[in-house]
Design a protein around this motif. Sequence first.
Motif, PDB file in Angstrom:
ATOM      1  N   THR A  23      83.144   1.767 -30.880  1.00 48.59           N
ATOM      2  CA  THR A  23      81.962   2.607 -30.912  1.00 48.59           C
ATOM      3  C   THR A  23      81.213   2.276 -32.165  1.00 48.59           C
ATOM      4  N   ARG A  51      73.434  -1.852 -28.371  1.00 44.89           N
ATOM      5  CA  ARG A  51      74.190  -0.965 -27.500  1.00 44.89           C
ATOM      6  C   ARG A  51      73.468  -0.894 -26.152  1.00 44.89           C
ATOM      7  N   SER A  53      73.598   1.006 -23.577  1.00 50.24           N
ATOM      8  CA  SER A  53      73.113   2.298 -23.094  1.00 50.24           C
ATOM      9  C   SER A  53      71.822   2.734 -23.769  1.00 50.24           C
ATOM     10  N   ASP A  54      71.468   2.077 -24.875  1.00 50.28           N
ATOM     11  CA  ASP A  54      70.272   2.471 -25.624  1.00 50.28           C
ATOM     12  C   ASP A  54      69.128   1.462 -25.530  1.00 50.28           C
ATOM     13  N   GLY A  61      68.287  -0.322 -28.708  1.00 53.85           N
ATOM     14  CA  GLY A  61      69.727  -0.333 -28.913  1.00 53.85           C
ATOM     15  C   GLY A  61      70.210  -1.163 -30.076  1.00 53.85           C
ATOM     16  N   GLU A  98      80.225  -2.427 -23.944  1.00 50.07           N
ATOM     17  CA  GLU A  98      79.122  -1.508 -24.207  1.00 50.07           C
ATOM     18  C   GLU A  98      78.021  -2.151 -25.041  1.00 50.07           C
TER      19      GLU A  98
END
Length: 310
Positions: A23, A51, A53-54, A61, A98
């Motif tokens: 993370t 990232r 997801s961003d 991200g 991720e």
Amino acid sequence: MGKILYILPLVFICSYAGPLDLTLTKSASERIINGQNATNLQFPYAVSIQRISDVSNPGHGHTCGGVLITHRHVLTAASCTYSINYANKQVIPIIVSEFRVFAGSAFLSNDTLNDRVRNILNYTTHPQHLIEPSHANDLAVITLISPFPEAVVTPLALPPSDYVPTDFTVCTVAGWGARTNTSSMPSTQLQFINKYIYNQNLCASVFNDLEHVERILPTMVCTTSEDIVTGGCMGDQGSALVCGGVLTGISFLPNDCMSENNVRPEIYTRVSNYTKWIQSVTDSAPSVKPGFMALLILTVFHGIFQKVVS
């Protein structure tokens, strides 16, 4: 807290290869400030670690920088591959699924072409990396699932093992950090700043007498600028210091541009000290199954950390 910080480096000595739980949580205050806008072809080796997801957010991200050393390998800071949860006393490695790597453009918004984005296969941190405040051997090699096309990027060659730039050598570092020290948003356009090599002994004298901070090692290189209003901040971790076209350093501890500490020299991992190790990673297939290794390391770390603070 000072006691804790000095114990942490003693227990995080590891090497990862393969998909890991990770993370990546970098502060919004991490950035290059007062830089100049880069053009698309100016830094064809620079990458943005993002990232997934961003990526639809305004900052796309972006979490860390890096430099392509082959079409399939990225050199970055080991400290870009984990976060530290002080509340739970844990080192948290990133989950490679991720994250992705963006390259081939100065503009993060130019990510609609598949040629500019690659997923991550695995990464390998230096086996003797020590976490804060030491930050010794703060390097990691990311291996991509597939290489970037030659028409899109131009990797930087590794420096000779004996390469040591002289004092006042002019260098450049580029990153996607926010443009000002009051912004929390990464710049969507690549920014760069000019630095020059700072005398190693003088740099050591600045840091080595301070408590609870890193010590300047021979495996590090220091830079400064003619003014104190241009600089890299922690969000530009992993970005490359390039001197006369030679890959010289990897940013692992840029200055805190929100405080008076931004007058100190900036510190990079000296890449030439690690040329042979990097080559050994890029030339070999990954053989470590990190799921078990990561669990074992984090378990040991958690146990020792609890004894330290108890």
